[in-house]
Design a protein around this motif. Structure first.
Motif, PDB file in Angstrom:
ATOM      1  N   ASN A  66     -14.459  82.636  38.117  1.00  0.00           N
ATOM      2  CA  ASN A  66     -13.927  82.911  36.779  1.00  0.00           C
ATOM      3  C   ASN A  66     -15.050  83.082  35.763  1.00  0.00           C
ATOM      4  O   ASN A  66     -14.955  83.926  34.876  1.00  0.00           O
ATOM      5  N   TYR A  67     -16.100  82.279  35.892  1.00  0.00           N
ATOM      6  CA  TYR A  67     -17.256  82.475  35.005  1.00  0.00           C
ATOM      7  C   TYR A  67     -17.883  83.853  35.259  1.00  0.00           C
ATOM      8  O   TYR A  67     -18.307  84.539  34.336  1.00  0.00           O
ATOM      9  N   ARG A  68     -17.925  84.236  36.518  1.00  0.00           N
ATOM     10  CA  ARG A  68     -18.530  85.538  36.880  1.00  0.00           C
ATOM     11  C   ARG A  68     -17.678  86.714  36.390  1.00  0.00           C
ATOM     12  O   ARG A  68     -18.158  87.829  36.287  1.00  0.00           O
ATOM     13  N   ASN A  69     -16.385  86.430  36.103  1.00  0.00           N
ATOM     14  CA  ASN A  69     -15.507  87.495  35.607  1.00  0.00           C
ATOM     15  C   ASN A  69     -15.301  87.404  34.095  1.00  0.00           C
ATOM     16  O   ASN A  69     -14.517  88.163  33.535  1.00  0.00           O
ATOM     17  N   SER A  70     -15.975  86.460  33.455  1.00  0.00           N
ATOM     18  CA  SER A  70     -15.778  86.265  32.017  1.00  0.00           C
ATOM     19  C   SER A  70     -16.755  87.127  31.215  1.00  0.00           C
ATOM     20  O   SER A  70     -17.596  87.824  31.794  1.00  0.00           O
ATOM     21  N   ASP A  71     -16.684  87.005  29.879  1.00  0.00           N
ATOM     22  CA  ASP A  71     -17.622  87.745  29.019  1.00  0.00           C
ATOM     23  C   ASP A  71     -19.060  87.286  29.247  1.00  0.00           C
ATOM     24  O   ASP A  71     -20.000  88.007  28.928  1.00  0.00           O
ATOM     25  N   GLN A  72     -19.189  86.062  29.745  1.00  0.00           N
ATOM     26  CA  GLN A  72     -20.542  85.502  29.951  1.00  0.00           C
ATOM     27  C   GLN A  72     -21.032  85.735  31.376  1.00  0.00           C
ATOM     28  O   GLN A  72     -21.910  85.028  31.860  1.00  0.00           O
ATOM     29  N   ARG A  73     -20.462  86.724  32.054  1.00  0.00           N
ATOM     30  CA  ARG A  73     -20.747  86.895  33.486  1.00  0.00           C
ATOM     31  C   ARG A  73     -22.243  86.984  33.814  1.00  0.00           C
ATOM     32  O   ARG A  73     -22.678  86.442  34.824  1.00  0.00           O
ATOM     33  N   ASP A  74     -23.021  87.604  32.923  1.00  0.00           N
ATOM     34  CA  ASP A  74     -24.459  87.758  33.213  1.00  0.00           C
ATOM     35  C   ASP A  74     -25.189  86.416  33.266  1.00  0.00           C
ATOM     36  O   ASP A  74     -26.188  86.272  33.955  1.00  0.00           O
ATOM     37  N   LYS A  75     -24.670  85.465  32.504  1.00  0.00           N
ATOM     38  CA  LYS A  75     -25.310  84.139  32.473  1.00  0.00           C
ATOM     39  C   LYS A  75     -25.093  83.419  33.809  1.00  0.00           C
ATOM     40  O   LYS A  75     -25.760  82.440  34.107  1.00  0.00           O
ATOM     41  N   TYR A  76     -24.151  83.890  34.574  1.00  0.00           N
ATOM     42  CA  TYR A  76     -23.828  83.231  35.845  1.00  0.00           C
ATOM     43  C   TYR A  76     -24.273  84.055  37.066  1.00  0.00           C
ATOM     44  O   TYR A  76     -23.793  83.852  38.163  1.00  0.00           O
ATOM     45  N   LEU A  77     -25.212  84.939  36.823  1.00  0.00           N
ATOM     46  CA  LEU A  77     -25.709  85.794  37.902  1.00  0.00           C
ATOM     47  C   LEU A  77     -26.472  84.974  38.950  1.00  0.00           C
ATOM     48  O   LEU A  77     -26.319  85.178  40.146  1.00  0.00           O
ATOM     49  N   THR A  78     -27.280  84.053  38.468  1.00  0.00           N
ATOM     50  CA  THR A  78     -28.016  83.176  39.390  1.00  0.00           C
ATOM     51  C   THR A  78     -27.784  81.717  38.988  1.00  0.00           C
ATOM     52  O   THR A  78     -27.371  81.442  37.849  1.00  0.00           O
ATOM     53  N   VAL A  79     -28.078  80.815  39.897  1.00  0.00           N
ATOM     54  CA  VAL A  79     -27.921  79.388  39.581  1.00  0.00           C
ATOM     55  C   VAL A  79     -28.903  79.019  38.467  1.00  0.00           C
ATOM     56  O   VAL A  79     -28.586  78.219  37.578  1.00  0.00           O
ATOM     57  N   GLN A  80     -30.084  79.643  38.487  1.00  0.00           N
ATOM     58  CA  GLN A  80     -31.070  79.356  37.462  1.00  0.00           C
ATOM     59  C   GLN A  80     -30.560  79.753  36.074  1.00  0.00           C
ATOM     60  O   GLN A  80     -30.680  78.991  35.114  1.00  0.00           O
ATOM     61  N   SER A  81     -29.981  80.958  35.973  1.00  0.00           N
ATOM     62  CA  SER A  81     -29.508  81.404  34.652  1.00  0.00           C
ATOM     63  C   SER A  81     -28.300  80.576  34.213  1.00  0.00           C
ATOM     64  O   SER A  81     -28.141  80.267  33.034  1.00  0.00           O
ATOM     65  N   MET A  82     -27.470  80.169  35.163  1.00  0.00           N
ATOM     66  CA  MET A  82     -26.311  79.324  34.836  1.00  0.00           C
ATOM     67  C   MET A  82     -26.762  77.977  34.250  1.00  0.00           C
ATOM     68  O   MET A  82     -26.267  77.549  33.202  1.00  0.00           O
ATOM     69  N   VAL A  83     -27.717  77.346  34.911  1.00  0.00           N
ATOM     70  CA  VAL A  83     -28.217  76.040  34.455  1.00  0.00           C
ATOM     71  C   VAL A  83     -28.816  76.185  33.057  1.00  0.00           C
ATOM     72  O   VAL A  83     -28.515  75.401  32.145  1.00  0.00           O
ATOM     73  N   GLU A  84     -29.623  77.189  32.883  1.00  0.00           N
ATOM     74  CA  GLU A  84     -30.286  77.395  31.594  1.00  0.00           C
ATOM     75  C   GLU A  84     -29.241  77.619  30.486  1.00  0.00           C
ATOM     76  O   GLU A  84     -29.292  76.986  29.434  1.00  0.00           O
TER      77      GLU A  84
END
Ligand code: 1PX
Length: 214
Positions: A66-84
């Motif tokens: 769901n995060y990957r399909n949201s407006d913020q999908r790019d932030k969830y591209l990698t685990v590193q970007s998600m954590v940040e």
């Protein structure tokens, strides 16, 4: 064996995990989730007694999807970007589950812990004797890893489910990779990739002190 077993091949799962690590040593979320989906499909083929496990895994996969399909999908591209992203925006409950009960970070951590079990389980299968019991390999590796994070009732239910697992050779053949020997060879090829994904994530979570997220 339930319907769908014949369509499962361990190969597709392995391909997903081999595609997880980027050139910058980041862990890509999409192939990671694809890998788990393949594993869940396999688990479903082993019988309804495992449903409570696959349901929980599916719930967690869907939260991250769901995060990957949201407006913020790019932030969830990698685990590193998600954590940040989640840490920088206060989106992670660090002490107690409250405002952000399903953060990407805490949800991913549950799959990450399960990946540790998977790594040990596959290694146990790979190196086990021909006629050894999958149930024993499974419960020993579970007790040494994931069980430490589960309450008594889940550990008990898991222990009961493990009892229905077939012998090692039958289990290896169920993977649809060919003979048991070919499945063992495949595990030998795949495990280093799974270990690498685990190691990178573990280091990232340790660095940000996220390994105990509630
Ligand atoms: C080629 C061989 C592959 C075998 C495929 C097996 C796929 C297994 C998928 C397991 C995914 C487990 C995810 C568990 C995540 C978790 O720890 N969740 C717990 C914590 O979540 P919470 O949100 O409450 O903090 C949750 O409480 C778990 C509930 C369900 C029980 C989990 C038991 C896991 C046992 C793992 C062993 C699977 C046995 C597979 C037999 C081959």
């Amino acid at each position: 064996m339930a319907e769908g077993a014949e369509t499962f091949s361990l190969r597709e799962v392995l391909v997903a995990f081999t595609a997880c690590v980027s050139e910058q040593r980041e862990v890509r979320v999409d192939p990671y989730l694809a890998g788990w989906k393949g594993l869940v499909r396999f688990l479903n083929c082993l019988g309804t007694i495992f449903s409570f496990i696959s349901k929980d895994a599916v719930t967690k996969i869907e939260i991250i999807e769901n995060y990957r399909n949201s407006d913020q999908r790019d932030k969830y591209l990698t685990v590193q970007s998600m954590v940040e992203y989640e840490l920088a925006n206060g989106l992670v409950d660090l002490q107690k589950r409250s405002e952000h009960p399903n953060s990407g970070c805490r949800t991913f951590l549950r799959l990450h812990r399960a990946l540790h079990w998977l790594q040990m389980f596959l290694e146990g299968l790979r190196t086990g004797e021909d006629n050894s019991k999958t149930s024993v390999i499974c419960s020993e590796t579970y007790d040494a890893s994931l069980a430490n994070y589960h309450p008594w009732i889940i550990r008990k239910a898991a222990g009961v489910a493990f009892c229905v697992l077939p012998t090692r050779n039958t289990f290896l053949e169920t993977m649809n990779v060919g003979t048991a020997e070919e499945a063992v060879a495949m595990l030998g090829d795949a495990l280093p990739y799974i270990c690498e994904v685990y190691k990178i994530t573990e280091e990232l979570y340790a660095q940000h002190k996220l390994l105990d997220l509630p």
